[in-house]
Motif scaffolding. Structure first.
Motif, PDB file in Angstrom:
ATOM      1  N   UNK A  39     -62.152 -51.933  -9.136  1.00  0.00           N
ATOM      2  CA  UNK A  39     -63.386 -51.233  -9.466  1.00  0.00           C
ATOM      3  C   UNK A  39     -64.619 -51.726  -8.702  1.00  0.00           C
ATOM      4  N   UNK A  40     -64.856 -53.053  -8.560  1.00  0.00           N
ATOM      5  CA  UNK A  40     -66.062 -53.475  -7.845  1.00  0.00           C
ATOM      6  C   UNK A  40     -66.108 -52.972  -6.400  1.00  0.00           C
ATOM      7  N   UNK A  41     -64.981 -53.063  -5.699  1.00  0.00           N
ATOM      8  CA  UNK A  41     -64.956 -52.599  -4.308  1.00  0.00           C
ATOM      9  C   UNK A  41     -65.136 -51.092  -4.236  1.00  0.00           C
ATOM     10  N   UNK A  42     -64.490 -50.359  -5.136  1.00  0.00           N
ATOM     11  CA  UNK A  42     -64.604 -48.904  -5.124  1.00  0.00           C
ATOM     12  C   UNK A  42     -66.037 -48.483  -5.448  1.00  0.00           C
ATOM     13  N   UNK A  43     -66.639 -49.126  -6.437  1.00  0.00           N
ATOM     14  CA  UNK A  43     -68.020 -48.803  -6.786  1.00  0.00           C
ATOM     15  C   UNK A  43     -68.959 -49.077  -5.618  1.00  0.00           C
ATOM     16  N   UNK A  44     -68.717 -50.173  -4.895  1.00  0.00           N
ATOM     17  CA  UNK A  44     -69.541 -50.456  -3.725  1.00  0.00           C
ATOM     18  C   UNK A  44     -69.412 -49.385  -2.662  1.00  0.00           C
ATOM     19  N   UNK A  45     -68.190 -48.910  -2.406  1.00  0.00           N
ATOM     20  CA  UNK A  45     -67.992 -47.856  -1.422  1.00  0.00           C
ATOM     21  C   UNK A  45     -68.644 -46.552  -1.828  1.00  0.00           C
ATOM     22  N   UNK A  46     -68.516 -46.169  -3.113  1.00  0.00           N
ATOM     23  CA  UNK A  46     -69.135 -44.931  -3.590  1.00  0.00           C
ATOM     24  C   UNK A  46     -70.652 -45.018  -3.496  1.00  0.00           C
ATOM     25  N   UNK A  47     -71.221 -46.166  -3.832  1.00  0.00           N
ATOM     26  CA  UNK A  47     -72.670 -46.305  -3.749  1.00  0.00           C
ATOM     27  C   UNK A  47     -73.163 -46.241  -2.306  1.00  0.00           C
ATOM     28  N   UNK A  48     -72.390 -46.802  -1.373  1.00  0.00           N
ATOM     29  CA  UNK A  48     -72.744 -46.664   0.042  1.00  0.00           C
ATOM     30  C   UNK A  48     -72.744 -45.191   0.455  1.00  0.00           C
ATOM     31  N   UNK A  49     -71.732 -44.446   0.026  1.00  0.00           N
ATOM     32  CA  UNK A  49     -71.677 -43.016   0.345  1.00  0.00           C
ATOM     33  C   UNK A  49     -72.843 -42.267  -0.283  1.00  0.00           C
ATOM     34  N   UNK A  50     -73.219 -42.638  -1.498  1.00  0.00           N
ATOM     35  CA  UNK A  50     -74.342 -41.976  -2.161  1.00  0.00           C
ATOM     36  C   UNK A  50     -75.652 -42.264  -1.439  1.00  0.00           C
ATOM     37  N   UNK A  51     -75.843 -43.511  -1.001  1.00  0.00           N
ATOM     38  CA  UNK A  51     -77.070 -43.842  -0.277  1.00  0.00           C
ATOM     39  C   UNK A  51     -77.157 -43.089   1.039  1.00  0.00           C
ATOM     40  N   UNK A  52     -76.027 -42.913   1.717  1.00  0.00           N
ATOM     41  CA  UNK A  52     -76.021 -42.105   2.935  1.00  0.00           C
ATOM     42  C   UNK A  52     -76.312 -40.639   2.618  1.00  0.00           C
ATOM     43  N   UNK A  53     -75.887 -40.188   1.453  1.00  0.00           N
ATOM     44  CA  UNK A  53     -76.118 -38.794   1.057  1.00  0.00           C
ATOM     45  C   UNK A  53     -77.594 -38.516   0.852  1.00  0.00           C
ATOM     46  N   UNK A  54     -78.284 -39.365   0.129  1.00  0.00           N
ATOM     47  CA  UNK A  54     -79.704 -39.117  -0.121  1.00  0.00           C
ATOM     48  C   UNK A  54     -80.523 -39.315   1.144  1.00  0.00           C
ATOM     49  N   UNK A  55     -79.981 -40.052   2.124  1.00  0.00           N
ATOM     50  CA  UNK A  55     -80.689 -40.244   3.392  1.00  0.00           C
ATOM     51  C   UNK A  55     -80.433 -39.114   4.375  1.00  0.00           C
ATOM     52  N   UNK A  56     -79.432 -38.269   4.112  1.00  0.00           N
ATOM     53  CA  UNK A  56     -79.072 -37.222   5.075  1.00  0.00           C
ATOM     54  C   UNK A  56     -80.160 -36.168   5.160  1.00  0.00           C
ATOM     55  N   UNK A  57     -80.464 -35.751   6.383  1.00  0.00           N
ATOM     56  CA  UNK A  57     -81.430 -34.679   6.617  1.00  0.00           C
ATOM     57  C   UNK A  57     -80.826 -33.527   7.411  1.00  0.00           C
ATOM     58  N   UNK A  58     -80.054 -33.843   8.459  1.00  0.00           N
ATOM     59  CA  UNK A  58     -79.570 -32.810   9.357  1.00  0.00           C
ATOM     60  C   UNK A  58     -78.714 -31.775   8.657  1.00  0.00           C
ATOM     61  N   UNK A  59     -77.791 -32.205   7.801  1.00  0.00           N
ATOM     62  CA  UNK A  59     -76.883 -31.271   7.137  1.00  0.00           C
ATOM     63  C   UNK A  59     -77.618 -30.390   6.141  1.00  0.00           C
ATOM     64  N   UNK A  60     -78.391 -31.007   5.252  1.00  0.00           N
ATOM     65  CA  UNK A  60     -79.076 -30.227   4.211  1.00  0.00           C
ATOM     66  C   UNK A  60     -80.144 -29.332   4.819  1.00  0.00           C
ATOM     67  N   UNK A  61     -80.803 -29.781   5.887  1.00  0.00           N
ATOM     68  CA  UNK A  61     -81.817 -28.930   6.522  1.00  0.00           C
ATOM     69  C   UNK A  61     -81.169 -27.724   7.185  1.00  0.00           C
ATOM     70  N   UNK A  62     -80.043 -27.921   7.842  1.00  0.00           N
ATOM     71  CA  UNK A  62     -79.379 -26.807   8.517  1.00  0.00           C
ATOM     72  C   UNK A  62     -78.808 -25.810   7.518  1.00  0.00           C
ATOM     73  N   UNK A  63     -78.340 -26.308   6.376  1.00  0.00           N
ATOM     74  CA  UNK A  63     -77.788 -25.426   5.347  1.00  0.00           C
ATOM     75  C   UNK A  63     -78.858 -24.901   4.385  1.00  0.00           C
ATOM     76  N   UNK A  64     -80.128 -25.241   4.627  1.00  0.00           N
ATOM     77  CA  UNK A  64     -81.251 -24.794   3.787  1.00  0.00           C
ATOM     78  C   UNK A  64     -81.081 -25.242   2.343  1.00  0.00           C
ATOM     79  N   UNK A  65     -80.572 -26.435   2.153  1.00  0.00           N
ATOM     80  CA  UNK A  65     -80.464 -27.042   0.829  1.00  0.00           C
ATOM     81  C   UNK A  65     -81.702 -27.902   0.613  1.00  0.00           C
ATOM     82  N   UNK A  66     -82.468 -27.602  -0.418  1.00  0.00           N
ATOM     83  CA  UNK A  66     -83.765 -28.245  -0.618  1.00  0.00           C
ATOM     84  C   UNK A  66     -83.591 -29.531  -1.417  1.00  0.00           C
TER      85      UNK A  66
END
Length: 556
Positions: free
Chosen positions: A207-234
């Protein structure tokens, strides 16, 4: 009069103190640079006034928050399911292609999510080949059938899941490899099925390692701009860019950045808490390695298909689509214009990589020499940049330095009748500073991983031989850490090549990179042209992924 003889000062004392002071000054300066964007965003947001906050609450804040939260939940669920499932299958079972797939599952990490968005939009959108063939085969019109909309929240989530699940996969796989098979075999002996033993024993231990990986993916998600901007996701990331450049609302952009910063720092705190509570298996204890289960029949086929799908849709198909698009485009990669894009990208990435690794060495080595409150705080602040999205860092650096440039220009005009213009804001050095803040955590992690191999006795031996701290670093540490430093350089280099939001906001006038060119062409719906710079970015991204794949192959 008799002179009193004083005890001679050892030759190495003064250089040692001077070297330590210099190292401390550099490490603290780096930490202050990393903290500056967050402090600037906070000050700018608080000085924006309640009118701006009220307007945001009444108009876009709720939509941005809900959309960002939904995107985070979708990506977290998807990366968990694919990453953990694939890691378990390739680690704990044997099926046809398992050896190849355990390495190939890392390949999507080389792709920016916005590149996948360009590729799949070209194929799956209404004018794309899939729907065109479907209409030609059935004779349907545009309104006679339903087809999933790629430019949607769900489409953005799928793109992000395909490129971010390797974070979870790598950490989960490492955790499964470290587990003793004794507890799992005991659960099977007590009558539990393989699935029940996995859910009750193996998954909680990892669980600790998996939680760390999921949180890294989540932080990359909230930092993403190119994908959401191109798909017009606000989301908050697109809202910051719109407020800054479209509405010219600096206070609104700062307050949106503060909301996103608060969420990112909350995630960083959660990651640190779960990592601090983690307990790892001690290999010195007696344990029994779990023999992999041999899958046969339909189970083996299902495992092969399940592990092949992420590789197929996350790496193989996108490369084929981009090559097909690039060949049919009119973009000449060897033209002076494209050579300029490549030169700008490589220059920014190279300078940022070198400076970021040097900063990581200063912070990491200072923490090693003087473990305490100051060095620990400096290292913690230096790591926070990874949790801060590029758009937030851009706003946090532009606000104070633009104010400084304007104040200096006004003073020079009034005093000497000379205009200085934008000395700092309009230079690439502020952009390099943003990269340093954003990716210092990655370089610091690679450096500290290699530093663990340098025994403390080596430091003591070097100091006893008269070496200063900097001499110990130069003659002892750096030769041993050369592979780790090379890895850190490659990781930061490729991350800068892929980075879009900070580059898009902070780049100097007429100084475009491959990522900006790809985004501009895709925004103009020239997807064939966007494939050419995207392919170059992916090719660069394969360099650190190849290193990771070699490491994965040696872990068994």
């Amino acid at each position: 009069m008799q002179q009193t003889q004083t005890q001679p000062v050892p030759r190495s004392s003064r250089p040692s103190r001077d070297g330590l002071r210099s190292l401390a000054a550099v490490a603290i300066t780096v930490a202050c640079i990393c903290a500056l964007p967050m402090i600037a965003v906070l000050v700018a947001a608080l000085s924006g006034g309640t009118e701006t906050v009220s307007h945001l609450i009444q108009t876009v804040l709720g939509r941005y928050a809900v959309t960002t939260l939904l995107l985070v939940l979708l990506v977290a669920s998807g990366t968990f399911a694919i990453g953990v499932g694939a890691a378990w299958l390739v680690t704990m079972t044997r099926f046809p292609g398992a050896r190849f797939l355990e390495i190939a599952l890392v390949l999507p990490l080389a792709f920016p999510a916005y590149v996948l968005a360009y590729a799949y939009t070209h194929v799956l959108d209404h004018p794309g080949v899939v729907q065109s063939v479907l209409r030609a085969a059935t004779g349907w019109g545009p309104r006679d059938y339903w087809f999933p909309e790629i430019r949607s929240l769900g489409g953005a989530a799928v793109m992000l899941v395909l490129v971010l699940y390797p974070y979870v996969y790598l950490l989960a796989r490492a955790a499964f490899l470290q587990q003793s098979g004794t507890t799992f075999l005991a659960a099977r002996a007590l009558g539990s099925s393989a699935w029940a033993a996995f859910m009750k024993v193996s998954l909680p231990l990892a669980r600790p390692a998996i939680a760390g990986g999921v949180l890294l993916a989540v932080m990359e998600t909230i930092a993403d701009f190119g994908t959401v901007a191109y798909f017009s996701v606000q989301t908050f990331a697109t809202g910051i860019y719109t407020s800054w450049f479209t509405l010219f609302d600096r206070a609104g952009a700062a307050q949106l950045a503060l909301c996103l910063l608060s969420f990112a720092l909350l995630l960083a705190m959660l990651e640190r808490v779960q990592r601090g509570r983690a307990r790892y298996h001690d290999p010195a204890r007696r344990s029994q390695a779990m023999p992999p289960m041999r899958l046969r029949g339909w189970s083996a086929v299902a495992a092969t298909v399940a592990c092949s799908i992420p590789v197929l849709f996350g790496a193989v198909l996108p490369i084929g689509i981009l090559l097909w698009m690039g060949i049919g485009s009119e973009q000449n990669l060897l033209s002076p214009r494209y050579l300029g894009f490549i030169r700008n990208s490589v220059t920014l990435a190279g300078v940022a990589a070198v400076l970021t690794v040097l900063a990581a060495i200063a912070v990491g080595f200072f923490h090693r020499l003087r473990p305490g409150g100051v060095s620990q705080t400096a290292a913690y602040v230096a790591r926070l940049g990874y949790a801060v999205p590029g758009g937030v860092i851009a706003v946090g650096l532009l606000v104070p330095f633009a104010a400084f440039d304007n104040a200096l220009d006004a003073w020079m005009r009034q005093t000497f009748d000379i205009s200085t213009g934008l000395l700092i804001t309009g230079s690439i050095w502020l952009l390099v500073m943003a990269y340093l803040v954003r990716f210092l955590a990655a370089a610091l992690g690679a450096y500290e991983g290699g530093q663990a191999m340098v025994h403390s006795n080596m430091d003591a031996a070097a100091r006893s031989l008269g070496q200063s701290p900097l001499g110990t670093l130069r003659r002892v540490h750096l030769p041993i850490l050369a592979p780790s430093l090379l890895t850190a350089l490659l990781i930061v280099f490729v991350d800068v090549m892929k980075e879009l939001p900070a580059t898009l906001i902070m780049r100097p006038f007429n100084y475009d990179t491959l990522a900006v060119q790809a985004y501009r062409l895709a925004s103009d719906e020239r997807l064939d042209g966007a494939a050419v710079p995207s392919l170059v970015i992916v090719a660069m991204g394969l360099l650190p992924v190849i290193l990771i794949c070699k490491q994965v192959g040696r872990q068994r």
